[in-house]
Design a protein around this motif. Structure first.
Motif, short mmCIF file in Angstrom:
data_model
loop_
_atom_site.label_atom_id
_atom_site.label_comp_id
_atom_site.label_asym_id
_atom_site.label_seq_id
_atom_site.Cartn_x
_atom_site.Cartn_y
_atom_site.Cartn_z
N LEU A 103 0.83 -1.21 0.00
CA LEU A 103 0.00 0.00 0.00
C LEU A 103 0.86 1.26 0.00
O LEU A 103 0.65 2.19 -0.76
CB LEU A 103 -0.91 0.02 1.24
N VAL A 104 1.89 1.26 0.88
CA VAL A 104 2.70 2.46 1.05
C VAL A 104 3.67 2.64 -0.12
O VAL A 104 3.81 3.74 -0.67
CB VAL A 104 3.47 2.41 2.38
N ALA A 105 4.31 1.53 -0.55
CA ALA A 105 5.36 1.66 -1.56
C ALA A 105 4.80 1.75 -2.97
O ALA A 105 5.22 2.60 -3.75
CB ALA A 105 6.33 0.48 -1.45
N TRP A 106 3.86 0.91 -3.30
CA TRP A 106 3.38 0.84 -4.69
C TRP A 106 2.20 1.77 -4.93
O TRP A 106 2.08 2.35 -6.00
CB TRP A 106 3.00 -0.59 -5.07
N LEU A 107 1.29 1.86 -3.96
CA LEU A 107 0.10 2.68 -4.19
C LEU A 107 0.22 4.06 -3.55
O LEU A 107 -0.70 4.86 -3.61
CB LEU A 107 -1.16 1.96 -3.65
N ALA A 108 1.37 4.33 -2.91
CA ALA A 108 1.64 5.64 -2.31
C ALA A 108 0.56 6.09 -1.34
O ALA A 108 0.26 7.27 -1.22
CB ALA A 108 1.85 6.68 -3.41
#
Lengths: 246, 335
Positions: B129-134
């Motif tokens: 969620l944090v890395a790919w979907l920002a």
């Protein structure tokens, strides 16, 4: 003069808008070429095409005769072109040594495990900084405790340490006070003395005249003219930036 | 000359502020000892039962706070640890229960593995969620907090999953070389996390990420992979918290980690981390966890209703933030 970097007929089109047209110039070893121009003149687009961030619509970039066009930013860095950005790309909370080696840290083995070799990295940082004429007050302190000029020097030290042949500096003095601007100018001269080629982006006229061997003025995406500092003056450069004269 | 003296003065105050949490721990231990000596004529510090109770409470906080420290240093937060630990706790209890009354070491090990794997899944989702979907980590991990909570409660049928297993009980309540096993577990994990954060390239990148993500990206580090690993580490240490809980109380509880979340976050900040990232140490977090555990136990020891611990810990959090701010003022701000 021999050619370090050759930029030939660079063109960049964003949709229907032609941001840069037919930009051609060269940079020799130990030479500082200033790209001057007003906001939106295409300076940033040109350096991004050199550093591999943008692919040109047309034209080529050569470093020491090797074609660079089409390579990734990483590959361009490895080939020897280091770009120093306005935000410096430093990690403020780390010491100069770790910043110098960021992403390529050195380790030593202890008890069979890799440990960061902080001492070697620190010593190397102190050494490179010394070659730039800067004494690091406390090599173990995070770089946020250093002056703007010293921080700029770390970014430059990184380029030297990893043996960049060409350094691109994007408005290096924009965020600095007057004494620190002088420090950076002195750094540029030391870099030149080491045979490193420099592309300096600036719209600060005193900086341009203090640093440049040649000034290339961009206006609305094209080269409006090229001058040596000795054969021109503030007024002419400004007129060229405005696109009034060829 | 004046300049030099002033610098030394400043750095003295600075190191005092850096060491404040140690001083504070000594101070509250001293306070409770004096209280015990004068009011009850007994001792607070020199009784094994007291020390063990504090150590076990601190361990339970630490297990949630260790991986969280890495995430906070990188400039993020992980709220889901409250329920990745609960999820692990429930999964472990269910597997052991399925193993029957006389389930052996093999089943216990399998249960531990399954529990930690369940927690790791929460970590992977957080990182994705944090890395790919920002997605901002506060929101993303609040989402997985809810999902993991629901999943754990559904699996447990809304109740506590009690187990009867000698091996598990032994692990949760036994001692190793005279030290409670939960403490030993927390300390070993603390050492590993300290090594990772302080001495590895991964740790250096974690600090750099908290200060200036662009610097790490430009240095050629795979930032997405790094973030996912951080959240997995956080979920795994929290999962170890759920494991220790299950073994200590012979029960899997979905809510076992929830009351500890606030304390875990507090321990990290008392330990010197900054909400904006780039700062914090494992040793600081360990001290923070012990400060909270001493306050918890000490207030009850003094005969105060247990609710006072919320007030006291809340005040300590505020003091920790004030100290952090004054540090910046003295050093001259974090540019």
């Amino acid at each position: 003069m021999s050619e370090l970097l050759k930029v030939e007929g660079l063109r960049k089109r964003f949709g229907g808008n032609e941001a840069v047209k037919n930009v051609t110039f060269t940079v020799g070893p130990g030479e500082c070429v200033v790209l001057a121009g007003d906001n939106g003149a295409g300076k940033s687009t040109v350096i991004k095409m050199i550093s591999g961030v943008y692919q040109p619509t047309d034209g080529q970039v050569f470093l020491n005769g090797d074609l660079l066009t089409g390579k990734t930013p990483e590959a361009v860095r490895t080939a020897g072109i280091e770009t120093i950005y306005q935000d410096l790309a430093l990690a403020d909370n780390l010491d100069p040594g770790l910043n110098l080696y960021l992403g390529r840290e050195r380790t030593i083995r202890r008890f069979g495990l890799p440990f960061l070799d902080r001492k070697t990295m620190r010593d190397d940082a102190v050494e490179v900084m010394k070659s730039l004429g800067i004494v690091v007050p406390d090599p173990a302190a995070p770089v946020r405790e250093m002056s703007g000029g010293q921080r700029q020097a770390i970014a430059i030290a990184r380029a030297i340490h990893w043996q960049a042949g060409l350094v691109i500096m994007d408005e290096p003095t924009a965020a600095l006070g007057v004494p620190e601007q002088r420090e950076v100018m002195a750094l540029i001269h030391r870099l030149k003395a080491k045979g490193v080629g420099i592309i300096l982006i600036s719209h600060n006229l005193p900086d341009i005249f203090a640093a440049a061997d040649r000034i290339i003025v961009l206006a609305r995406g094209v080269v409006a003219g090229e001058r040596r500092p000795a054969e021109t003056n503030d007024e002419e450069i400004v007129r060229m930036m405005m696109g009034a004269t060829l | 000359m004046d300049h030099v003296v002033q610098r030394n003065g400043t750095s003295f105050v600075k190191s005092l502020l850096n060491a404040w949490s140690w001083l504070f721990l000594v101070l509250i231990l001293g306070f409770f000892e004096v209280y015990a000596q004068t009011q009850t004529g007994s001792t607070f510090l020199f009784r094994v039962y007291n020390l063990q109770s504090i150590a076990v409470a601190a361990s339970q906080i630490l297990l949630l706070a260790l991986g969280l420290t890495l995430v906070i240093v990188a400039g993020h937060i992980d709220l889901s640890i409250a329920f990745s630990s609960g999820l692990a706790s429930v999964v472990i209890a269910l597997v052991i229960r399925a193993g029957g009354v006389d389930a052996g070491w093999g089943i216990v090990a399998l249960a531990a593995f399954a529990g930690l794997a369940a927690a790791a899944i929460v970590g992977v989702v957080n990182g994705w969620l944090v890395a790919w979907l920002a997605v901002p980590s506060f929101i993303g991990t609040l989402g997985t907090y809810g999902v993991a909570r629901g999943a754990a409660l559904i699996m447990a049928g809304g109740a506590t999953v009690s187990i009867r297993n000698e091996h598990a009980r032994e692990l949760g309540n036994g001692t190793l070389l005279g030290f409670p096993i939960p403490l030993v577990t927390a300390m070993v994990l603390a050492l590993i996390c300290h090594y990772v954060l302080k001495h590895t390239r991964f740790g250096a990148h974690t600090y750099a990420l908290g200060a200036n993500p662009a610097s790490v990206e430009r240095a050629g580090v795979d930032v997405k992979r790094h973030l996912i690993m951080l959240f997995v580490i956080s979920a795994l240490t929290a999962g170890m918290g759920g494991l220790i809980y299950t073994f200590r109380f012979s029960a899997g509880a979905a809510n076992s980690g929830e009351p500890i979340l606030l304390y875990a976050v507090a321990a990290v900040f008392i330990g010197g981390a900054s909400l904006t990232g780039g700062q914090g140490t494992i040793s600081g977090t360990v001290i923070g966890a012990f400060i909270i555990a001493v306050i918890q136990f000490g207030l009850v020891f003094c005969g105060l209703p247990p609710y006072w611990q919320f007030v006291a810990v809340g005040l300590v959090i505020i003091v920790a933030v004030l100290v952090d701010q004054s540090k910046d003022r003295i050093v001259g701000g974090k540019a």
